[in-house]
Each structure stands twice: as structure tokens, then as C-alpha cells.
Design a protein around this motif. Structure first.
Motif, PDB file in Angstrom:
ATOM      1  N   VAL A 161       2.097   8.825  10.999  1.00  0.00           N
ATOM      2  CA  VAL A 161       0.839   8.549  10.322  1.00  0.00           C
ATOM      3  C   VAL A 161       1.179   7.609   9.171  1.00  0.00           C
ATOM      4  N   LEU A 162       0.584   6.423   9.166  1.00  0.00           N
ATOM      5  CA  LEU A 162       0.933   5.410   8.171  1.00  0.00           C
ATOM      6  C   LEU A 162       0.211   5.720   6.857  1.00  0.00           C
ATOM      7  N   VAL A 163       0.778   6.655   6.101  1.00  0.00           N
ATOM      8  CA  VAL A 163       0.086   7.185   4.923  1.00  0.00           C
ATOM      9  C   VAL A 163       0.381   6.403   3.650  1.00  0.00           C
ATOM     10  N   ASP A 164       1.519   5.726   3.598  1.00  0.00           N
ATOM     11  CA  ASP A 164       1.921   5.024   2.374  1.00  0.00           C
ATOM     12  C   ASP A 164       1.509   3.564   2.459  1.00  0.00           C
ATOM     13  N   ASP A 165       0.510   3.190   1.674  1.00  0.00           N
ATOM     14  CA  ASP A 165      -0.013   1.819   1.724  1.00  0.00           C
ATOM     15  C   ASP A 165       1.029   0.773   1.347  1.00  0.00           C
ATOM     16  N   GLU A 166       2.036   1.158   0.580  1.00  0.00           N
ATOM     17  CA  GLU A 166       3.023   0.179   0.112  1.00  0.00           C
ATOM     18  C   GLU A 166       4.184   0.013   1.096  1.00  0.00           C
ATOM     19  N   MET A 167       4.303   0.897   2.075  1.00  0.00           N
ATOM     20  CA  MET A 167       5.378   0.776   3.063  1.00  0.00           C
ATOM     21  C   MET A 167       5.110  -0.420   3.967  1.00  0.00           C
ATOM     22  N   THR A 168       6.178  -1.033   4.449  1.00  0.00           N
ATOM     23  CA  THR A 168       6.024  -2.193   5.323  1.00  0.00           C
ATOM     24  C   THR A 168       5.901  -1.759   6.783  1.00  0.00           C
ATOM     25  N   LEU A 169       5.329  -2.625   7.583  1.00  0.00           N
ATOM     26  CA  LEU A 169       5.221  -2.338   9.011  1.00  0.00           C
ATOM     27  C   LEU A 169       6.606  -2.259   9.648  1.00  0.00           C
ATOM     28  N   GLY A 170       7.530  -3.062   9.142  1.00  0.00           N
ATOM     29  CA  GLY A 170       8.891  -3.027   9.666  1.00  0.00           C
ATOM     30  C   GLY A 170       9.556  -1.679   9.461  1.00  0.00           C
ATOM     31  N   SER A 171       9.283  -1.032   8.334  1.00  0.00           N
ATOM     32  CA  SER A 171       9.902   0.262   8.063  1.00  0.00           C
ATOM     33  C   SER A 171       9.381   1.339   8.998  1.00  0.00           C
ATOM     34  N   TYR A 172       8.179   1.168   9.533  1.00  0.00           N
ATOM     35  CA  TYR A 172       7.622   2.110  10.499  1.00  0.00           C
ATOM     36  C   TYR A 172       7.972   1.745  11.940  1.00  0.00           C
ATOM     37  N   GLY A 173       8.615   0.584  12.136  1.00  0.00           N
ATOM     38  CA  GLY A 173       8.982   0.164  13.485  1.00  0.00           C
ATOM     39  C   GLY A 173       7.871  -0.551  14.234  1.00  0.00           C
ATOM     40  N   VAL A 174       6.808  -0.939  13.543  1.00  0.00           N
ATOM     41  CA  VAL A 174       5.710  -1.662  14.196  1.00  0.00           C
ATOM     42  C   VAL A 174       6.184  -3.075  14.522  1.00  0.00           C
ATOM     43  N   GLN A 175       5.898  -3.527  15.733  1.00  0.00           N
ATOM     44  CA  GLN A 175       6.263  -4.874  16.117  1.00  0.00           C
ATOM     45  C   GLN A 175       5.109  -5.522  16.884  1.00  0.00           C
ATOM     46  N   HIS A 176       5.346  -6.735  17.352  1.00  0.00           N
ATOM     47  CA  HIS A 176       4.316  -7.495  18.062  1.00  0.00           C
ATOM     48  C   HIS A 176       3.775  -6.689  19.247  1.00  0.00           C
ATOM     49  N   LYS A 177       2.461  -6.583  19.322  1.00  0.00           N
ATOM     50  CA  LYS A 177       1.734  -5.891  20.394  1.00  0.00           C
ATOM     51  C   LYS A 177       1.857  -4.366  20.332  1.00  0.00           C
ATOM     52  N   SER A 178       2.327  -3.827  19.210  1.00  0.00           N
ATOM     53  CA  SER A 178       2.351  -2.366  19.068  1.00  0.00           C
ATOM     54  C   SER A 178       0.920  -1.830  19.095  1.00  0.00           C
ATOM     55  N   VAL A 179       0.782  -0.582  19.560  1.00  0.00           N
ATOM     56  CA  VAL A 179      -0.532   0.058  19.683  1.00  0.00           C
ATOM     57  C   VAL A 179      -0.719   1.023  18.510  1.00  0.00           C
ATOM     58  N   ILE A 180      -1.802   0.842  17.781  1.00  0.00           N
ATOM     59  CA  ILE A 180      -2.086   1.670  16.604  1.00  0.00           C
ATOM     60  C   ILE A 180      -3.446   2.324  16.776  1.00  0.00           C
ATOM     61  N   HIS A 181      -3.505   3.624  16.495  1.00  0.00           N
ATOM     62  CA  HIS A 181      -4.754   4.373  16.608  1.00  0.00           C
ATOM     63  C   HIS A 181      -5.395   4.527  15.234  1.00  0.00           C
TER      64      HIS A 181
END
Length: 383
Positions: A60-80
């Protein structure tokens, strides 16, 4: 025109949106969760993002200041997307409906699933191999711990130190997903007879399994579906909402309230307009409103453990005392069982953690406290 880096966002009502983010991979990795929310907000005029939660894989991407890279999000990732709304009433017991079959032998899985003889052979990715010249992997001359009979020459070492091949890793993790498990764990049996059980992150699995775009889409949707299981669609507005008061079934949907829709209060259990007094943790007054898992715990057949003398009949189905997941003993070997979800080992007879139970008995003798009665509530797991 160069490549546009994008994510696929599944909206509150199940709609799919492609969100353009930036022009380079470095920019995408450095983008924050807040910036992603702003991008999504541009596609949702009039809808603020304050109560919106974003879920990627198991995170759950709860920290607004965290980067997408730190969560492992990459091109064409699926987010709910889900919406967090409070129900405004105090609470008491979690109702968990997840069901998982008893853990099966990983070798049974190996022969049936990885070699393509399972129920979905068309989805199994067995024709994969590492590039021996790829310096990002550490190749070892040891058997694949998931499928020792693999003939592929290149085996890579995972973070736990055990070797895998991409095809077997894909199949093993698919089997875990099919059982409702969102954690990928190593099935290797160590010299002391214990399972390794090390947890592999989705990012590690994605890389070592050489997941294709289609497989990543499947994995990320399934992982998010498991996480989103604690959210439910309001029967009035169809918006996915999160319940904060886990012991209160009477849920007040503020989305319906704000839009003047008739279903302001609904039952979290039967998903019908609320009937009767509230708050309540057991049921509403609608006909047939009940917790089916709890009903099963109360009425399941008794069973005996053949290899544990002195233990009388006990219920054949239990809820894990740590996370509440429904589990079933195969009636063989010792009285302890490992929960397939939270990985906690507990005594199926007395429902104490194994370490506590074994203070006064062992795995093959009767518990000093006797057989625990049938469970009348499902434990809450704050994972």
C-alpha cells in the motif's frame, strides 16, 4: 517521439486507465507517490485524492514522499485504487474469509505444475533460461531447489542462498498466488529438515523468474487482488471502501451519503442494506446473514490424529490463532501445523504457538491443556 513511461491504474469501479508519467526510467524511479497521485488526479476531475489509497503488488503506497523506484514500480506496472472511508463506529472482531487448502508437497507441485501437467499448463512459463553472460545473476552449480530434475544448465542463486531456474520459480510462485498467498517463500528443505522459508520480494521474483510483460500483469493483479480482499465494494455506489472498525459490521458509506444515494449503511458481511440495531460484530438482521467461515469452524466434522496418542477428537478445521486464516490438518504426522499465510507454527490441538505448547509436551504427545474448544471468533491479524 521517444518512449513514454506509463503505469496502468485500475480505478474505483474497475476501469483501466493508462497514466503517462515521464520520458526516462530514471525520472520514473525518482517520481514520488504524491506526484503519481497528482497525475492520477488530473484524470479524475472533481475527485480529490485525499482518501485514495494506491496498491502495487503487496504494497500500500502510504508514504507520499517515497519514490516509485523504492516500491519497485516500473513501466507498465499495475496499480489499484481504493478509497479509505471510516464507518464512524467502534469495533471488536475481524471476519476473514480467505481459504487455503492444506499445504501440499512442493515436489507434487514440481511434477504437476512446472512440467505443465497442472490445470493451467498454457499459463506456465517453462521455456525460460538465463543468459550465462548476464553479470547481474550469480550462477551456481547446484540443483534447483524447486525442481531438482530440471535439465537447464544455468541456475541462479536467490538472496537466501538457494538455487533456482526461471521456469520453476515462475511456476512455484504462481502456485502460491493460486492459494491466496501474497508472500513468496523459499521451499528448500535444509539439512536439519526445516524448510528455508525465506521471503522473496516481488521485485526479486520478477527479476529471477524473468517474468514476461503478460506474467507481470498477472502477478501484479493477483497480488493486488489478495491485498484488496480487505476492501469491499459498497452495494450502493460500487466504490471500494476500507473498514477501519474491524469488529463492527455496520458500515456507513460516506460516498453514498455525499451523493444522496439511498444505501448509506450496509452490512460488511452480507453486503446488503443494514437492518437492525448497530454496532454489531456477529450479523445484521437480514435473513441468512452469517459468517460462513465461523459457521464452518463451529460445525466441521471432528477428527483424530493417528500419530499422536492420547489426543481425543478435535475439530478438523481451525482458524490460525495468529492471523485467522482457515487451515485443515491432514491427520498425519505431528500435531503442529504451519499457517500457509503468516508462516506461524501452532498446535492444531490446543491452538497455542508451538513453542508454548512444547514447554509441557512434545509434537507427538497430548497437550497438557487438552483439546481447545471450537472457535467462536476469528483472530485479527494486523499484518
Amino acid at each position: 517521439m521517444g518512449k513514454i513511461y506509463q503505469v496502468i491504474v485500475i480505478g474505483l469501479n474497475g476501469e483501466h486507465m493508462t497514466i503517462d508519467l515521464c520520458d526516462t526510467e530514471e525520472q520514473m524511479k525518482a517520481m514520488t507517490v504524491l506526484q503519481l497521485k497528482e497525475k492520477i488526479g488530473e484524470r479524475l476531475p472533481g475527485n480529490g485524492m485525499d482518501n485514495i489509497r494506491l496498491i502495487f503488488a503487496t504494497n500500500v503506497l502510504v508514504d507520499d514522499e517515497m519514490t516509485l523506484g523504492s516500491y519497485g514500480v516500473q513501466h507498465k506496472s499495475v496499480i489499484h485504487m481504493v478509497i479509505r472511508k471510516t464507518d464512524g463506529v467502534e469495533s471488536e472482531t475481524r471476519r476473514n474469509r480467505q481459504f487455503c487448502d492444506p499445504p501440499s508437497s512442493r515436489y507434487s507441485f514440481m511434477r504437476q505444475r512446472v512440467r505443465g501437467h497442472g490445470k493451467e499448463p498454457n499459463k506456465m512459463s517453462v521455456e525460460k533460461a538465463y543468459d550465462p553472460s548476464d553479470p547481474s545473476f550469480k550462477f551456481v552449480d547446484r540443483p534447483d531447489v524447486i525442481d531438482p530434475y530440471q535439465d537447464e544448465s544455468c541456475r541462479a542463486e536467490m538472496s537466501c542462498g538457494h538455487a533456482v531456474t526461471p521456469g520453476s520459480l515462475t511456476g512455484w510462485c504462481r502456485s502460491l498466488l493460486s492459494k491466496g498467498q501474497s508472500k513468496f517463500t523459499c521451499p528448500a528443505v535444509q539439512p536439519d529438515g526445516e524448510m528455508c522459508g525465506a521471503e522473496w520480494s516481488y521485485q526479486e521474483v520478477r527479476r529471477f523468474a524473468l517474468l514476461t510483460v503478460e506474467e507481470m500483469d498477472h502477478f501484479e493483479k493477483e497480488l493486488a487482488r489478495i491485498v484488496v480482499a480487505k476492501f469491499k465494494a459498497c452495494p450502493g455506489c460500487k466504490t471500494y471502501v476500507e473498514r477501519q472498525a474491524l469488529d463492527n459490521l455496520c458500515f456507513r458509506c460516506t460516498i453514498c451519503e455525499e451523493s444522496s444515494k439511498p444505501t448509506h449503511y450496509f452490512c460488511w458481511q452480507c453486503l446488503r442494506p443494514w437492518k437492525g440495531r448497530g454496532p454489531r460484530s456477529d450479523r445484521c438482521d437480514n435473513d441468512d446473514c452469517s459468517d460462513k467461515v465461523l459457521d464452518l469452524l463451529k460445525s466441521c466434522d471432528p477428527m483424530t490424529l493417528e500419530d499422536v496418542p492420547g489426543v481425543g477428537p478435535c475439530p478438523s478445521i481451525r482458524a490460525c490463532p495468529n492471523c485467522g486464516m482457515k487451515v485443515e490438518h491432514n491427520q498425519k504426522a505431528c500435531k503442529n501445523i504451519v499457517c500457509p499465510r503468516c508462516k506461524v507454527e501452532f498446535c492444531f490441538v490446543c491452538l497455542k504457538l508451538k513453542t508454548k505448547c512444547c514447554e509441557t509436551s512434545n509434537s507427538y504427545t497430548a497437550c497438557s491443556s487438552g483439546v481447545a474448544p471450537r472457535q467462536t471468533a476469528i483472530p485479527t491479524w494486523n499484518s
